[in-house]
Design an enzyme around this catalytic site. Structure first.
Site, PDB file in Angstrom:
ATOM      1  N   PRO A  11     -16.710 -32.257 -42.778  1.00 34.10           N
ATOM      2  CA  PRO A  11     -17.827 -31.429 -42.375  1.00 34.10           C
ATOM      3  C   PRO A  11     -18.530 -30.719 -43.532  1.00 34.10           C
ATOM      4  CG  PRO A  11     -15.757 -30.544 -41.526  1.00 34.10           C
ATOM      5  CD  PRO A  11     -15.457 -31.838 -42.167  1.00 34.10           C
ATOM      6  N   ASN A  12     -19.829 -30.678 -43.406  1.00 29.67           N
ATOM      7  CA  ASN A  12     -20.751 -29.965 -44.292  1.00 29.67           C
ATOM      8  C   ASN A  12     -20.963 -30.635 -45.651  1.00 29.67           C
ATOM      9  OD1 ASN A  12     -21.316 -27.763 -42.475  1.00 29.67           O
ATOM     10  ND2 ASN A  12     -19.218 -27.103 -42.876  1.00 29.67           N
ATOM     11  N   ARG A  19     -25.996 -26.602 -49.973  1.00 28.10           N
ATOM     12  CA  ARG A  19     -24.914 -25.747 -49.478  1.00 28.10           C
ATOM     13  C   ARG A  19     -24.211 -25.044 -50.644  1.00 28.10           C
ATOM     14  NH1 ARG A  19     -18.955 -27.469 -47.604  1.00 28.10           N
ATOM     15  NH2 ARG A  19     -18.291 -25.432 -46.883  1.00 28.10           N
ATOM     16  N   TYR A  24     -20.465 -25.570 -54.881  1.00 30.84           N
ATOM     17  CA  TYR A  24     -20.421 -27.026 -54.746  1.00 30.84           C
ATOM     18  C   TYR A  24     -21.368 -27.770 -55.668  1.00 30.84           C
ATOM     19  CZ  TYR A  24     -17.727 -25.739 -50.673  1.00 30.84           C
ATOM     20  OH  TYR A  24     -16.766 -25.207 -49.855  1.00 30.84           O
ATOM     21  N   ASN A  75     -12.147 -36.236 -48.793  1.00 32.02           N
ATOM     22  CA  ASN A  75     -12.413 -34.809 -48.875  1.00 32.02           C
ATOM     23  C   ASN A  75     -12.545 -34.348 -47.428  1.00 32.02           C
ATOM     24  OD1 ASN A  75     -13.381 -32.219 -49.065  1.00 32.02           O
ATOM     25  ND2 ASN A  75     -14.722 -32.664 -50.797  1.00 32.02           N
ATOM     26  N   ALA A  78     -13.260 -28.605 -44.224  1.00 35.32           N
ATOM     27  CA  ALA A  78     -12.517 -27.593 -43.472  1.00 35.32           C
ATOM     28  C   ALA A  78     -11.370 -28.180 -42.653  1.00 35.32           C
ATOM     29  CB  ALA A  78     -13.465 -26.820 -42.559  1.00 35.32           C
ATOM     30  N   HIS A  81      -7.398 -27.707 -43.549  1.00 33.01           N
ATOM     31  CA  HIS A  81      -6.544 -26.558 -43.308  1.00 33.01           C
ATOM     32  C   HIS A  81      -5.912 -26.503 -41.928  1.00 33.01           C
ATOM     33  CE1 HIS A  81      -8.551 -25.567 -46.972  1.00 33.01           C
ATOM     34  NE2 HIS A  81      -9.714 -25.565 -46.352  1.00 33.01           N
ATOM     35  N   ASP A  88      -1.901 -36.583 -39.064  1.00 28.16           N
ATOM     36  CA  ASP A  88      -1.117 -37.664 -38.475  1.00 28.16           C
ATOM     37  C   ASP A  88      -1.769 -39.023 -38.719  1.00 28.16           C
ATOM     38  OD1 ASP A  88       0.697 -35.780 -37.651  1.00 28.16           O
ATOM     39  OD2 ASP A  88       0.104 -35.830 -35.533  1.00 28.16           O
ATOM     40  N   GLU A  99      -6.407 -37.066 -51.760  1.00 32.69           N
ATOM     41  CA  GLU A  99      -7.161 -35.928 -51.244  1.00 32.69           C
ATOM     42  C   GLU A  99      -7.984 -35.332 -52.385  1.00 32.69           C
ATOM     43  OE1 GLU A  99      -6.221 -31.646 -49.069  1.00 32.69           O
ATOM     44  OE2 GLU A  99      -4.630 -32.669 -50.162  1.00 32.69           O
ATOM     45  N   HIS A 101     -11.016 -32.275 -53.521  1.00 33.05           N
ATOM     46  CA  HIS A 101     -11.809 -31.079 -53.225  1.00 33.05           C
ATOM     47  C   HIS A 101     -12.696 -30.782 -54.423  1.00 33.05           C
ATOM     48  CE1 HIS A 101      -9.649 -30.346 -49.562  1.00 33.05           C
ATOM     49  NE2 HIS A 101      -8.536 -30.584 -50.220  1.00 33.05           N
ATOM     50  N   ILE A 102     -13.929 -30.434 -54.158  1.00 36.13           N
ATOM     51  CA  ILE A 102     -14.897 -30.122 -55.207  1.00 36.13           C
ATOM     52  C   ILE A 102     -14.514 -28.805 -55.886  1.00 36.13           C
ATOM     53  CG2 ILE A 102     -17.313 -29.526 -55.646  1.00 36.13           C
ATOM     54  CD1 ILE A 102     -17.971 -31.451 -53.234  1.00 36.13           C
ATOM     55  N   SER A 103     -14.213 -27.798 -55.080  1.00 31.34           N
ATOM     56  CA  SER A 103     -13.793 -26.514 -55.626  1.00 31.34           C
ATOM     57  C   SER A 103     -12.268 -26.465 -55.660  1.00 31.34           C
ATOM     58  CB  SER A 103     -14.337 -25.366 -54.760  1.00 31.34           C
ATOM     59  OG  SER A 103     -13.739 -25.395 -53.480  1.00 31.34           O
ATOM     60  N   ARG A 108      -9.915 -19.601 -53.994  1.00 39.86           N
ATOM     61  CA  ARG A 108     -10.847 -19.127 -52.969  1.00 39.86           C
ATOM     62  C   ARG A 108     -10.103 -18.322 -51.908  1.00 39.86           C
ATOM     63  NH1 ARG A 108     -14.691 -23.681 -51.178  1.00 39.86           N
ATOM     64  NH2 ARG A 108     -15.853 -21.857 -50.457  1.00 39.86           N
ATOM     65  N   ARG A 112      -7.882 -21.089 -47.268  1.00 34.83           N
ATOM     66  CA  ARG A 112      -8.084 -22.388 -47.903  1.00 34.83           C
ATOM     67  C   ARG A 112      -6.870 -22.847 -48.713  1.00 34.83           C
ATOM     68  NH1 ARG A 112     -13.584 -23.548 -47.360  1.00 34.83           N
ATOM     69  NH2 ARG A 112     -14.906 -21.703 -47.167  1.00 34.83           N
TER      70      ARG A 112
END
Length: 147
Positions: A11-12, A19, A24, A75, A78, A81, A88, A99, A101-103, A108, A112
């Site tokens: 998402p996002n 954003r 990001y 990625n 949200a 978490h 699963d 996996e 993540h940009i940040s 944070r 997170r």
């Protein structure tokens, strides 16, 4: 012949560039897709980048990857978490799954700091901006070569 790889975004992430650019970056989602495809081609990977705001769609894509033995860079956004359904589905992987993540989630908000995906992933790359995707694709290519 190149190996097919799915780069899955939650998402996002389709809103990259607009954003929270301080978190990001200013590169658009189209820019991310181009970077992944270009690096993939140099590494001998046929990269397909997808994005969804739907947990169900993401779970379906993970099932698709498991059934076809397709490596994944993910990625989860949200979903990282709290999505046990996604965890699963990722646990059913039949090829490497990294996996991304940009940040840096640990720099944070406290919520997170937990990833339900990390325990079933081959590895995690976080905190390097869009370079996290590049590092993950390079690691994936190395894993595939060493098999």
């Amino acid at each position: 012949m190149s190996t097919r790889v799915l780069v899955l975004n939650g998402p996002n992430l389709g809103r990259l560039g607009s954003r929270e650019p301080d978190v990001y970056g200013s590169t658009s989602y189209a820019g991310l897709v181009a970077r992944c495809a270009e690096l993939g081609a140099r590494l001998g990977l046929d990269v397909e980048v997808r994005e969804t705001n739907s947990e169900a769609e993401m779970v379906g894509w993970l099932h698709e990857a498991a059934d076809a033995r397709t490596p994944v860079v993910i990625n989860p956004g949200a979903f990282t978490h709290y999505s046990y359904a996604m965890r699963d589905a990722a646990a059913q992987r039949t090829a490497p799954l990294i996996e991304v993540h940009i940040s840096n989630p640990y720099a944070r908000e406290a919520f997170r700091h937990n990833s339900v995906i990390a325990a079933v992933a081959s590895g995690t790359v976080a905190g390097f901006g869009l370079g996290s995707y590049e590092l993950a694709l390079r690691a994936l290519a190395e894993q595939l070569t060493s098999r």
